[in-house]
Scaffold this active site. Structure first.
Site, PDB file in Angstrom:
ATOM      1  N   ARG A  46      19.322  47.299   0.184  1.00 31.85           N
ATOM      2  CA  ARG A  46      18.773  46.796  -1.087  1.00 31.85           C
ATOM      3  C   ARG A  46      17.761  47.785  -1.650  1.00 31.85           C
ATOM      4  NH1 ARG A  46      14.619  43.667  -0.630  1.00 31.85           N
ATOM      5  NH2 ARG A  46      15.479  42.375   1.038  1.00 31.85           N
ATOM      6  N   TYR A  99      22.930  40.664 -28.771  1.00 31.12           N
ATOM      7  CA  TYR A  99      23.962  40.052 -27.929  1.00 31.12           C
ATOM      8  C   TYR A  99      23.496  38.641 -27.538  1.00 31.12           C
ATOM      9  CZ  TYR A  99      26.476  38.986 -23.631  1.00 31.12           C
ATOM     10  OH  TYR A  99      27.209  38.349 -22.670  1.00 31.12           O
ATOM     11  N   ASP A 172      18.133  48.708 -26.350  1.00 29.79           N
ATOM     12  CA  ASP A 172      19.428  48.465 -25.714  1.00 29.79           C
ATOM     13  C   ASP A 172      20.412  49.444 -26.355  1.00 29.79           C
ATOM     14  OD1 ASP A 172      21.944  47.571 -24.933  1.00 29.79           O
ATOM     15  OD2 ASP A 172      21.348  45.465 -24.875  1.00 29.79           O
ATOM     16  N   LYS A 197      30.193  48.627 -20.060  1.00 24.96           N
ATOM     17  CA  LYS A 197      30.878  49.033 -21.303  1.00 24.96           C
ATOM     18  C   LYS A 197      31.251  50.520 -21.297  1.00 24.96           C
ATOM     19  CE  LYS A 197      29.293  44.904 -22.214  1.00 24.96           C
ATOM     20  NZ  LYS A 197      29.951  43.785 -21.637  1.00 24.96           N
TER      21      LYS A 197
END
Ligand code: P1T
Length: 380
Positions: A46, A99, A172, A197
């Site tokens: 992690r 979004y 963003d 994306k």
């Protein structure tokens, strides 16, 4: 190095152990330690993973930042940014037609922790200035917006946030990718992506990444990544690394196809309006030209009603009806019932996210084939 060189080499040097030219997928949860407090820089999966680290180095180079942290999704990346910047009593400003998932995160989750959000048309700098308060700690800008393709002047907002103590400008950059837009170079403090994306591109992974301009922010973000734990898995990091190598050539292709299809859509009788920053009649065409090195492959258009939209969406064959964007394949979607369904109908109406709106994420197929698919679907 130039962007194309960095896309292939930054963070992606041959593996020191074997010489493998593709960064290995270090599929391990932990690492053997040499003795107490003695390790090779890796303790637990992690906290550190070499494949994830390679992606973080790659993005730091491409966004020209001080450091990056990769997360399990774009939303996890956004969550980490709110954990970095906001606490109870703070105020934040967010672009108004972001979004839907971003709105949902801020409105339904972060808002419950005593942070107040103002949703502002950030393409209007006066509105940003007016919304600022002494307690404003974050201005979150999505440019172009999803789905209405409104552009915010990053440099102008940075002028405002720079003069405020402890207020960060977050951009963003998912719709543009670092190939077409570099928010940190324009004065932003933090840039984030849904790597799902354009960066991953093959529509086969979910992820997010945050790149920051400031060393201390980079360190604090790494702390959050480890402490909150929403890390990107090694295989996903490898997929994004692979995608990034071809980012420049693909973005050129998305760009070219985007421009051609946007022009085609303006010629259709059924189409009432086309939202694409590359069209000369887009309200911020001049700004888009200045701020980005291309207009990308995202186009939104309005066909007037839900029925008209449904007819087209159900008749397309090559274009895939589905959520998401930025893949090699052309994706078509209906924001009001899909990506932006979490925004209350009244608010959607106010923002202009009408039932007749269709969003196209133009892929890199032969443009004529996508065009003839749309032509059949329009049927006029
Ligand atoms: O889906 P995820 O990787 O968690 O990313 C969220 C996200 C963040 N920012 C922007 C601008 C986005 O478009 C998204 C995700 N968007 C879609 C799934 C979509 O179809 O618009």
């Amino acid at each position: 190095m130039g962007f194309r060189t960095d896309a292939i080499h930054a963070g992606q040097a041959p593996d020191p152990t074997t010489g493998a030219v593709s960064v290995p997928i270090y599929q391990t949860s932990t690492y053997a330690q040499d003795g107490l407090g003695q390790n090779k820089g890796y303790e637990y999966g992690r906290t550190q993973n070499p494949t994830r680290l390679a992606l973080e180095k790659s993005m730091t180079a491409l966004e020209r930042g001080a450091g990056s942290s990769a997360f399990a999704s774009g939303m996890a990346a956004e969550t980490a940014v709110t954990q970095l910047l906001l606490k109870a009593g703070d105020h934040a400003i967010c672009t108004q037609n972001v979004y839907g998932g971003t709105f949902r995160l801020f409105d339904a989750i972060v808002g419950r922790y005593g942070v107040e959000f103002s949703y502002v048309d950030t393409s209007n700098i006066g509105h940003v200035r007016q919304a600022m308060r002494p307690t404003t700690r974050m201005v979150f800008v999505e440019t172009p917006t999803n789905p209405l393709m409104q552009i915010t002047d990053i440099e102008a907002v940075a002028e405002i946030t720079r003069n405020e103590a402890d207020c960060r400008l977050v951009v963003d950059n998912t719709f543009m990718s670092p190939y077409l837009q570099k928010p940190l170079a324009l004065g932003a403090d933090i840039v984030l992506h849904s790597t799902t994306k354009f960066l991953n591109v093959h529509s086969d992974s979910i992820g997010g990444i945050v790149t920051v301009a400031d060393e201390e922010d980079a360190e604090r973000l790494r702390f959050i990544q480890n402490a909150a734990g929403a890390i990107m898995a090694p295989f996903e990091a490898w997929l994004v690394l692979r995608g990034i190598k071809t980012l420049p050539v693909r973005m050129e292709a998305h760009n070219l196809n985007g421009r051609t299809l946007a022009r085609y859509l303006t010629s259709k009788k059924t189409v009432r309006r086309v939202y694409y920053p590359g069209l000369p009649d887009h309200p911020q065409h001049g700004l888009a030209k200045r701020q980005t090195s291309g207009f990308g492959g995202m186009i939104t258009f309005d066909v007037g009603s839900l029925e008209a939209a449904r007819r087209i969406l159900e008749r397309v064959e090559l274009c895939t009806l589905g959520e998401s964007l930025g893949g090699v394949e052309t994706l078509i979607s209906h924001p009001a019932t899909m990506t932006h369904a979490s925004i209350p109908p009244k608010e959607r109406e106010r923002l202009g996210i009408t039932d007749g709106l269709i969003r196209l994420s133009v892929g890199i197929e032969d443009t004529e084939d996508v065009m003839s698919d749309l032509e059949n679907a329009f049927g006029d």
